[in-house]
Design an enzyme around this catalytic site. Structure first.
Site, PDB file in Angstrom:
ATOM      1  N   SER A  25       0.809  -1.209   0.000  1.00 30.41           N
ATOM      2  CA  SER A  25       0.000   0.000   0.000  1.00 30.41           C
ATOM      3  C   SER A  25       0.855   1.277   0.000  1.00 30.41           C
ATOM      4  O   SER A  25       1.543   1.555  -0.969  1.00 30.41           O
ATOM      5  CB  SER A  25      -0.952  -0.053   1.201  1.00 30.41           C
ATOM      6  OG  SER A  25      -1.915   0.961   1.136  1.00 30.41           O
TER       7      SER A  25
ATOM      8  N   ASP B 284       9.979   5.494 -10.027  1.00 37.52           N
ATOM      9  CA  ASP B 284       9.521   6.103 -11.277  1.00 37.52           C
ATOM     10  C   ASP B 284      10.277   7.386 -11.595  1.00 37.52           C
ATOM     11  O   ASP B 284      10.494   7.718 -12.768  1.00 37.52           O
ATOM     12  CB  ASP B 284       8.018   6.395 -11.200  1.00 37.52           C
ATOM     13  CG  ASP B 284       7.176   5.141 -11.385  1.00 37.52           C
ATOM     14  OD1 ASP B 284       7.756   4.085 -11.708  1.00 37.52           O
ATOM     15  OD2 ASP B 284       5.949   5.211 -11.221  1.00 37.52           O
TER      16      ASP B 284
ATOM     17  N   LYS C 121      -0.565  -4.148  -3.534  1.00 41.46           N
ATOM     18  CA  LYS C 121      -1.876  -3.607  -3.151  1.00 41.46           C
ATOM     19  C   LYS C 121      -2.007  -2.197  -3.728  1.00 41.46           C
ATOM     20  O   LYS C 121      -1.445  -1.245  -3.210  1.00 41.46           O
ATOM     21  CB  LYS C 121      -2.038  -3.561  -1.629  1.00 41.46           C
ATOM     22  CG  LYS C 121      -3.395  -3.002  -1.180  1.00 41.46           C
ATOM     23  CD  LYS C 121      -3.511  -2.986   0.328  1.00 41.46           C
ATOM     24  CE  LYS C 121      -4.853  -2.450   0.783  1.00 41.46           C
ATOM     25  NZ  LYS C 121      -5.007  -0.996   0.557  1.00 41.46           N
TER      26      LYS C 121
END
Length: 553
Positions: free
Chosen positions: A293, A304, A318
């Site tokens: 999460s 990223d 998740k």
């Protein structure tokens, strides 16, 4: 050229609009009727059960089971929270509760103190690890389960509570005053070496980002110029805290995560809003299969943006967002309202629960359907199965004897005895088990039961069962039995063969008696393969840059 007569189209468009609106209204009304009908059936069923069922029923318990079963059909994260469980739910989201500040649990018979948290009433009053709890106020708790004992220890802030414990052979009584317990999101931070900082982030409850910020600022003041952020075993929590933590390392105005759901109100793009603490410090983030999460938002966003190298193992996967909705009678529902997407555009949700319901079994996204996305520097990353580290380190494999010694509480019990025989162990970095101490542990084990089955023995046992089903077994029976005898384990020999890993878990348990949670974490960093890899990468800046700038073919 023919000219279009606009006035002829206006009635047509109006009729089309009315038809669309009528259909939509009809569909909505039909859904509302279906909901109302089924609620009425459910209410009637419970009422008639209460009237006619042969035994008395508990409506609260019965309806609660029904609601939870219904929600479990959707996903594991959508759940009903009745009023009586609201305190526990608040603890999960805020990390706060009224109590004595100790983790309690079972190690054999009864409940005991497993970890008094630093600076809170239990530790301040002198309660120790392994103290067996006998009474809370006037209630005898011997034989009660841990959750019952925990409820008795909790209570409003500034209220007194008496605790009677058995320590070794002594019965001791303590008078404590409950306080508001705020569990730390950062239970430990420190230096791995002169220039490398380390921050352990174990949760994302309220103030997680402030704790990480304070740790980072303090470490920089101590002269560190490289950092390891440890998100292993972190189950996640508040999305807002994840955004703030990413903001510590990336510039203002950067997108961190986007939530997209069925209704417009849950669609939102979260961006960094502050000046970062340090947008250049070389950074390694540690993750594993229990990082979930909010942990995955932080790790994924930093990956990223090519801001950090990720080391460890693939995360949980998740990518769902939950919202808490108040219900009547002070109940609540935590419901999945959206999926989140990190800066590259990927969603890392690993299980499709809608398809799983259709197919009757858990449906994970197959590798062939995972989509490719690009990081800021053009590296390829994939969706649909958690966050994959840039450097994978296999999970440590402990021998069956080690598992047996831990599960049988032998390591725990020996550490407790060691603590009461030694006043101190000096600095954590300098403490090591001498061979003579390990030999004492081996001798201590001599009259204790800790048998187990090795992996090889299990394989031979399975082979034997298969062989017994064939007509040729009598011909090979002698060979199978000879093999069984040859690979039969020796506990004494295994204590020698696996000495290094047994010493590691024993050392960590002993350190916890003197330095509590913080010390146990610090001791666990030594001979940690994932941490060693992080240090190796950070030792040379080119190592980090070569990973973050390597474009995928």
């Amino acid at each position: 050229m023919n000219r279009i007569n606009k006035s002829r189209w206006i009635p047509v468009l109006a009729v089309a609009f009315l038809l669309t609106a009528t259909v939509a209204f009809s569909v909505k009304n039909d859904r509302l009727f279906q909901i109302a009908k089924n609620i009425d059936i459910f209410a009637t069923l419970v009422r008639e059960l209460d009237s006619y069922y042969v035994d008395e029923i508990d409506p609260d318990q019965l309806v609660g089971v029904g609601i939870q079963a219904m929600l479990e059909e959707l996903d594991p994260y959508t759940e009903y929270i009745p009023e009586e469980e609201s305190d526990e739910f608040r603890l999960m989201t805020t990390g706060e509760y009224g109590g004595i500040g100790a983790l309690i649990g079972s190690r054999g018979e009864g409940s005991m103190i497993l970890m008094p948290y630093t600076g809170f009433p239990a530790q301040n009053a002198g309660l120790k690890i392994a103290d067996k709890i006998l009474m809370v106020d006037t209630t005898d708790v011997v034989g009660k389960n841990t959750s019952q004992v925990s409820e008795l220890l909790k209570g409003p802030e500034n209220t007194p509570v008496k605790v009677k414990v058995l320590r070794d052979k002594d019965t001791l009584s303590f008078e404590l005053v409950r306080k508001k317990i705020s569990l730390k999101n950062v239970p430990y931070y420190g230096k791995l070496d002169e220039k490398t900082g380390y921050i352990k982030l174990s949760d994302f409850t309220t103030n997680a980002s402030s704790e990480v910020r304070n740790a980072l600022v303090n470490l920089k003041a101590q002269g560190i110029d490289k950092l390891v952020l440890d998100l292993r075993d972190n189950p996640g929590g508040l999305l807002s805290e994840a955004v703030e933590i990413v903001n510590l390392f990336v510039p203002k105005g950067k997108e961190v995560v986007k939530t997209i759901g069925k209704i417009e109100s849950v669609n939102h793009t979260y961006k960094t809003t502050k000046t970062p603490v340090d947008k250049h410090i070389p950074l390694v983030v540690l993750i594993n299969e229990r990082s979930a999460s909010a942990s995955e938002i932080v790790a994924g966003a930093l990956q990223d943006y090519d801001r950090a190298v990720l080391v460890g193992r693939k995360s949980f996967g998740k990518g769902l967002v939950q919202t808490t909705i108040p219900l009547t009678y002070n109940a609540q529902m935590k419901v999945t309202t959206a999926k989140y997407y990190i800066p590259s555009g990927r969603c890392i949700q690993a299980i499709d629960y809608a398809l799983s319901r259709e197919e009757g079994e858990i449906y994970s996204v197959p590798d062939s359907l995972r989509k490719e996305f690009k990081t800021q520097n053009g590296r390829t990353v994939l969706d649909g199965a958690g966050i994959e580290p840039d450097e994978t380190i296999p999970a440590p494999k402990y021998a069956p004897i080690t598992y047996s010694l831990v599960a049988g509480n032998h390591v725990f019990d020996y550490a407790t005895e060691f603590f009461y025989q030694h006043n101190d162990i000096g600095e954590i970095e300098e403490f090591d088990l001498a061979d003579s101490e390990y030999n004492k542990f081996v001798a201590w084990l001599s009259d204790r039961d800790y048998d187990y089955t090795t992996y090889l023995e299990k394989s031979v046992e399975d082979m034997k069962k298969l062989a017994e089903q064939t007509p040729y077994y009598d011909e090979i029976k002698g060979q199978v039995e000879a093999l069984e005898a040859r690979i039969m384990h020796s506990k004494e020999q295994d204590l020698i063969n696996y000495k290094e890993e047994i010493e590691k878990v024993l050392r960590e348990e002993i350190v916890s008696r003197y330095y509590f949670q913080e010390g146990m974490i610090q001791a666990g960093l030594q001979k940690d393969a994932v941490v060693e890899k992080a240090k190796e990468l950070l030792a040379e800046p080119r190592n980090i840059q070569s990973i973050l700038t390597a474009k995928s073919e």
